[in-house]
Structures are given as C-alpha cells and as structure tokens.
Design a protein around this motif. Structure first.
Motif, mmCIF file in Angstrom:
data_model
loop_
_atom_site.group_PDB
_atom_site.id
_atom_site.type_symbol
_atom_site.label_atom_id
_atom_site.label_comp_id
_atom_site.label_asym_id
_atom_site.label_seq_id
_atom_site.Cartn_x
_atom_site.Cartn_y
_atom_site.Cartn_z
ATOM 1 N N SER A 185 -14.981 -21.293 3.600
ATOM 2 C CA SER A 185 -14.475 -22.316 4.524
ATOM 3 C C SER A 185 -14.625 -21.865 5.972
ATOM 4 O O SER A 185 -15.023 -22.653 6.842
ATOM 5 C CB SER A 185 -13.006 -22.615 4.236
ATOM 6 O OG SER A 185 -12.858 -23.258 3.002
ATOM 7 N N SER A 206 -18.186 -22.154 7.038
ATOM 8 C CA SER A 206 -18.539 -23.562 7.273
ATOM 9 C C SER A 206 -18.005 -24.033 8.621
ATOM 10 O O SER A 206 -18.685 -24.775 9.340
ATOM 11 C CB SER A 206 -17.992 -24.440 6.157
ATOM 12 O OG SER A 206 -18.596 -24.129 4.938
ATOM 13 N N ILE A 207 -16.788 -23.604 8.966
ATOM 14 C CA ILE A 207 -16.210 -23.974 10.264
ATOM 15 C C ILE A 207 -17.076 -23.443 11.397
ATOM 16 O O ILE A 207 -17.417 -24.166 12.344
ATOM 17 C CB ILE A 207 -14.759 -23.445 10.384
ATOM 18 C CG1 ILE A 207 -13.839 -24.216 9.446
ATOM 19 C CG2 ILE A 207 -14.255 -23.534 11.812
ATOM 20 C CD1 ILE A 207 -12.459 -23.617 9.305
ATOM 21 N N GLN A 239 -19.250 -25.558 14.154
ATOM 22 C CA GLN A 239 -19.016 -25.365 15.586
ATOM 23 C C GLN A 239 -20.303 -24.980 16.313
ATOM 24 O O GLN A 239 -20.569 -25.465 17.416
ATOM 25 C CB GLN A 239 -17.951 -24.296 15.823
ATOM 26 C CG GLN A 239 -16.548 -24.777 15.572
ATOM 27 C CD GLN A 239 -15.514 -23.688 15.811
ATOM 28 O OE1 GLN A 239 -15.810 -22.506 15.729
ATOM 29 N NE2 GLN A 239 -14.299 -24.108 16.076
ATOM 30 N N TRP A 284 -15.244 -30.548 9.750
ATOM 31 C CA TRP A 284 -14.612 -29.429 10.435
ATOM 32 C C TRP A 284 -13.104 -29.435 10.203
ATOM 33 O O TRP A 284 -12.511 -28.411 9.881
ATOM 34 C CB TRP A 284 -14.934 -29.493 11.936
ATOM 35 C CG TRP A 284 -14.416 -28.333 12.714
ATOM 36 C CD1 TRP A 284 -14.989 -27.115 12.828
ATOM 37 C CD2 TRP A 284 -13.215 -28.289 13.484
ATOM 38 N NE1 TRP A 284 -14.228 -26.304 13.622
ATOM 39 C CE2 TRP A 284 -13.117 -27.005 14.044
ATOM 40 C CE3 TRP A 284 -12.215 -29.215 13.754
ATOM 41 C CZ2 TRP A 284 -12.073 -26.616 14.847
ATOM 42 C CZ3 TRP A 284 -11.163 -28.824 14.564
ATOM 43 C CH2 TRP A 284 -11.097 -27.540 15.095
ATOM 44 N N ARG A 285 -12.501 -30.597 10.333
ATOM 45 C CA ARG A 285 -11.044 -30.689 10.119
ATOM 46 C C ARG A 285 -10.666 -30.431 8.670
ATOM 47 O O ARG A 285 -9.642 -29.797 8.387
ATOM 48 C CB ARG A 285 -10.547 -32.061 10.567
ATOM 49 C CG ARG A 285 -10.571 -32.229 12.060
ATOM 50 C CD ARG A 285 -10.061 -33.565 12.509
ATOM 51 N NE ARG A 285 -10.112 -33.646 13.955
ATOM 52 C CZ ARG A 285 -10.427 -34.735 14.631
ATOM 53 N NH1 ARG A 285 -10.711 -35.843 13.963
ATOM 54 N NH2 ARG A 285 -10.457 -34.728 15.934
ATOM 55 N N HIS A 307 -12.323 -28.497 6.494
ATOM 56 C CA HIS A 307 -12.453 -27.055 6.250
ATOM 57 C C HIS A 307 -11.342 -26.275 6.947
ATOM 58 O O HIS A 307 -10.831 -25.292 6.398
ATOM 59 C CB HIS A 307 -13.816 -26.547 6.716
ATOM 60 C CG HIS A 307 -14.953 -26.963 5.839
ATOM 61 N ND1 HIS A 307 -15.030 -26.625 4.508
ATOM 62 C CD2 HIS A 307 -16.058 -27.698 6.096
ATOM 63 C CE1 HIS A 307 -16.140 -27.128 3.993
ATOM 64 N NE2 HIS A 307 -16.776 -27.790 4.938
ATOM 65 N N LEU A 308 -10.966 -26.719 8.137
ATOM 66 C CA LEU A 308 -9.880 -26.046 8.863
ATOM 67 C C LEU A 308 -8.560 -26.183 8.114
ATOM 68 O O LEU A 308 -7.800 -25.210 7.975
ATOM 69 C CB LEU A 308 -9.757 -26.614 10.273
ATOM 70 C CG LEU A 308 -8.755 -25.928 11.191
ATOM 71 C CD1 LEU A 308 -9.200 -24.498 11.458
ATOM 72 C CD2 LEU A 308 -8.627 -26.685 12.489
#
Length: 99
Positions: A60, A63-64, A68, A85-86, A88-89
């Motif tokens: 994760s 991936s973030i 980015q 992004w959200r 995975h975050l």
C-alpha cells in the motif's frame, strides 16, 4: 491427489459434526485432541500473520508513493488517482494502527 483432498474434507466434516453434536466423552476427546494439536503453534501463527500484514502494508505504501510520483510528474492527479490514493492511504493507516 483429488482423493487426498476428499479425505481431508471428509475428516473436517466428521470433526465438525463431532464438535456440533454433544455426544459426551467423544466430544470432550475431540476438544482435548485439538487443544493438544494446537499447543505451541501460537508464536508461528502470529509471525505469519504479522509478516503477511507487513507485506500488504508495504504494498500500500509503495502504491501511495507511485501515485504521488505520477501526480508530481504530470503536475496534477486525476480524479481516479485521487480515489486510489485515498483508498491506499486509508488501508495503510488502518493496518499501521495494529502495528
């Protein structure tokens, strides 16, 4: 190979049936046998689960960072990248709480 699979499934079914039906000493024997079988397996199980969660957490985080970097290269992130992004975050933060 398939016969072994069916044998294991049959054995699990019999074990589940014996645990479900209260046949006095037979049920107690099955419970004690399972307890003896599981004794000492706790640390290995915990290490396996922790290792699996660590790999998922690192995936994760990677991936973030990848999303980015893609957004920094293009100057802006697409709506789909923002959602990913959200997601995975959120996944990484929830897993990091358990560590």
């Amino acid at each position: 190979m398939i016969q072994l699979l069916f044998l294991v499934l049959f054995a699990e079914g019999v074990l589940a049936f014996l645990l479900l039906v209260k046949i006095g000493p037979l049920r107690e024997l099955v419970i004690k046998s399972l307890d003896q079988l599981k004794t000492g397996k706790g640390p290995a199980t915990v290490k396996t689960i922790a290792g699996t969660m660590s790999v998922i957490l690192l995936s994760s985080l990677m991936s973030i960072v990848k999303i980015q970097n893609k957004g920094a290269k293009l100057g802006t992130m697409s709506p789909m990248d923002q959602v990913l992004w959200r997601t995975h975050l959120l996944e990484a933060s929830l897993m990091a709480i358990w560590f």
